[in-house]
Each structure stands twice: as structure tokens, then as C-alpha cells.
Scaffold this motif. Structure first.
Motif, PDB file in Angstrom:
ATOM      1  N   PHE A   1     -11.430  -2.827  -4.197  1.00 17.80           N
ATOM      2  CA  PHE A   1     -10.589  -1.802  -3.554  1.00 17.80           C
ATOM      3  C   PHE A   1     -10.368  -0.632  -4.503  1.00 17.80           C
ATOM      4  CE2 PHE A   1      -6.623   0.217  -2.444  1.00 17.80           C
ATOM      5  CZ  PHE A   1      -6.620   0.257  -1.052  1.00 17.80           C
ATOM      6  N   LEU A   2      -9.998  -0.941  -5.749  1.00 15.30           N
ATOM      7  CA  LEU A   2      -9.733   0.111  -6.731  1.00 15.30           C
ATOM      8  C   LEU A   2     -11.006   0.871  -7.103  1.00 15.30           C
ATOM      9  CD1 LEU A   2      -7.155  -1.728  -9.007  1.00 15.30           C
ATOM     10  CD2 LEU A   2      -6.697   0.109  -7.376  1.00 15.30           C
ATOM     11  N   GLU A   3     -12.142   0.161  -7.161  1.00 18.98           N
ATOM     12  CA  GLU A   3     -13.410   0.845  -7.434  1.00 18.98           C
ATOM     13  C   GLU A   3     -13.746   1.824  -6.315  1.00 18.98           C
ATOM     14  OE1 GLU A   3     -16.508  -1.992  -8.222  1.00 18.98           O
ATOM     15  OE2 GLU A   3     -15.412  -2.870  -9.909  1.00 18.98           O
TER      16      GLU A   3
ATOM     17  N   LEU B   1      -1.774   0.739  -5.747  1.00 19.76           N
ATOM     18  CA  LEU B   1      -1.805  -0.576  -6.398  1.00 19.76           C
ATOM     19  C   LEU B   1      -1.242  -1.661  -5.489  1.00 19.76           C
ATOM     20  CD1 LEU B   1      -0.763   0.192 -10.085  1.00 19.76           C
ATOM     21  CD2 LEU B   1      -2.996  -0.542  -9.263  1.00 19.76           C
ATOM     22  N   GLY B   2      -0.202  -1.324  -4.739  1.00 19.03           N
ATOM     23  CA  GLY B   2       0.368  -2.279  -3.791  1.00 19.03           C
ATOM     24  C   GLY B   2      -0.628  -2.645  -2.706  1.00 19.03           C
ATOM     25  N   MET B   3      -1.367  -1.648  -2.208  1.00 14.36           N
ATOM     26  CA  MET B   3      -2.395  -1.899  -1.190  1.00 14.36           C
ATOM     27  C   MET B   3      -3.531  -2.728  -1.772  1.00 14.36           C
ATOM     28  SD  MET B   3      -2.365   1.908   0.482  1.00 14.36           S
ATOM     29  CE  MET B   3      -3.533   1.622   1.797  1.00 14.36           C
ATOM     30  N   ALA B   4      -3.885  -2.432  -3.028  1.00 17.27           N
ATOM     31  CA  ALA B   4      -4.951  -3.198  -3.689  1.00 17.27           C
ATOM     32  C   ALA B   4      -4.546  -4.663  -3.842  1.00 17.27           C
ATOM     33  CB  ALA B   4      -5.268  -2.590  -5.055  1.00 17.27           C
ATOM     34  N   ALA B   5      -3.272  -4.890  -4.160  1.00 19.75           N
ATOM     35  CA  ALA B   5      -2.778  -6.264  -4.341  1.00 19.75           C
ATOM     36  C   ALA B   5      -2.877  -7.060  -3.046  1.00 19.75           C
ATOM     37  CB  ALA B   5      -1.335  -6.235  -4.847  1.00 19.75           C
ATOM     38  N   GLN B   6      -2.762  -6.382  -1.914  1.00 18.89           N
ATOM     39  CA  GLN B   6      -2.846  -7.069  -0.619  1.00 18.89           C
ATOM     40  C   GLN B   6      -4.289  -7.250  -0.148  1.00 18.89           C
ATOM     41  OE1 GLN B   6      -0.373  -4.802   2.038  1.00 18.89           O
ATOM     42  NE2 GLN B   6       1.502  -5.287   0.923  1.00 18.89           N
TER      43      GLN B   6
END
Length: 198
Positions: free
Chosen positions: A182-184, A170-175
Motif C-alpha cells: 500500500f505504501l509503495e 498510515l492508518g489506511m495502510a495499517a488496515q
């Protein structure tokens, strides 16, 4: 339930709802005081102590309620006849939502300081979460959505790996410039690997 009991339950629910809302923005547990909860809920501190006995007992009840409702809602979702992919996507979206609703560091802190809560989560995992997850895997095997070459234990291991690192993901997705994309992509890799096709 008579009128007095209804009023008492209403006050108790208001205190718990207020506490949950404050937990969502709390930086640490020590910063949360009964005086602040009482002020926000518009009740006296004595009322909170009368209903819950202590701040720890109040927080424990609030978190237990949240966890039990989450499990009930999840079980209801499983009974709606969704595909395996939809179920896994739902699990990941629930994880994403829970990280927004309650900071994971706060839950970890509570479990470290509260043996009752730690025991509760361990019991919930063994008695509810694990059987529900096994049910998902078993239904996926029966429907042919999970390869016959893959065992239930292997699927559980992969899911656990994802769950253990989901805060990092989730932290990587936020960036990322495209958070949802990204999450998909992560969900896609979960099902098909890095070379597979849907």
C-alpha cells in the motif's frame, strides 16, 4: 570533562533515555509523573529536579534532542548522493518510523501546552527542514529528475499535502492486507500519478 562531570552527564542521559522510552508508550502527558520516571531510571526525584527543574523542562529537552538528531541524520543522508526518488522514499520511511517512535497525538499535545516547544518546532521548520526540502527539490530539478514543467513551489505544495495527511495514510495502510505494498503504491503515485509509468 572531569570524572564528576562525566558521571553527571551519564545520569542526565539515563534520565532522558528513560523518559523517551516512556513517551513511546504514554497515553497522555498527565499520566507521566516524575516519580515514575525516577523509579524507571533508578534515580531520586530530587535528582531529576536538580538536573531539569520540572517535568515540562525534561520533556522539552528530550523532544528537542530527538528532533535535532533526526535533522542531523537526515542531512547526513542527503550528503550521500542518493537519487530524488530515494530521498523522497527516505522521507516517507522516516515519517513512518517517527509515528512508531512517538505517537503524533502526544507531540501535538506537547506543542499545544508548551510554547517553548511549539516555537522550537516552528524555528526548526523554517531554519532547517524547509531549506533541506528546497535543496532536495532544487537538486531534483538540476538532475532532470523533476520535470521542467513543474515548479519548485508546486513540488513543495505536493509534498506538504502528503505530509499533512500522512497520519491518515498510515492508518489506511495499517488496515490494508498488504501494508508495505500500500505504501509503495502511494510513493509510486507521488512520482508518476495514477496513470504514469516508471
Amino acid at each position: 570533562m572531569n570524572g564528576f562531570e562525566k558521571r553527571a552527564q551519564g545520569i542526565k542521559n539515563k534520565i532522558k533515555q528513560t523518559t523517551f522510552a516512556m513517551l513511546q508508550t504514554a497515553l497522555d502527558l498527565k499520566g507521566m509523573r516524575i516519580a515514575d520516571i525516577a523509579k524507571e531510571a533508578r534515580v531520586s526525584q530530587v535528582t531529576i529536579y536538580n538536573y531539569f527543574g520540572s517535568k515540562e523542562a525534561l520533556l522539552t529537552e528530550v523532544i528537542k534532542d530527538y528532533a535535532e538528531k533526526s535533522i542531523r541524520d537526515f542531512e547526513a543522508y542527503l550528503n550521500e548522493g542518493h537519487s530524488l526518488k530515494e530521498k523522497i522514499e527516505h522521507i516517507l520511511s522516516l515519517e513512518k518510523a517517527s509515528y512508531k517512535e512517538l505517537p503524533p497525538g502526544l507531540i501535538k499535545e506537547m506543542m499545544e501546552e508548551n510554547r517553548e516547544l511549539d516555537r522550537f518546532f516552528r524555528e526548526q521548520y523554517q531554519e532547517k527542514t524547509l531549506p533541506l526540502t528546497m535543496r532536495i527539490v532544487q537538486e531534483g530539478k538540476e538532475s532532470g529528475e523533476i520535470s521542467e514543467k513543474v515548479s519548485a513551489e508546486q513540488v513543495m505544495a505536493l509534498m506538504q499535502l502528503y505530509m499533512n495527511q500522512y497520519e491518515l495514510v498510515l492508518g489506511m495502510a495499517a488496515q490494508s492486507e498488504d501494508r508495505e505494498g500500500f505504501l509503495e503504491g502511494i510513493v509510486h503515485m507521488f512520482f508518476y500519478g495514477i496513470c504514469g509509468k516508471p
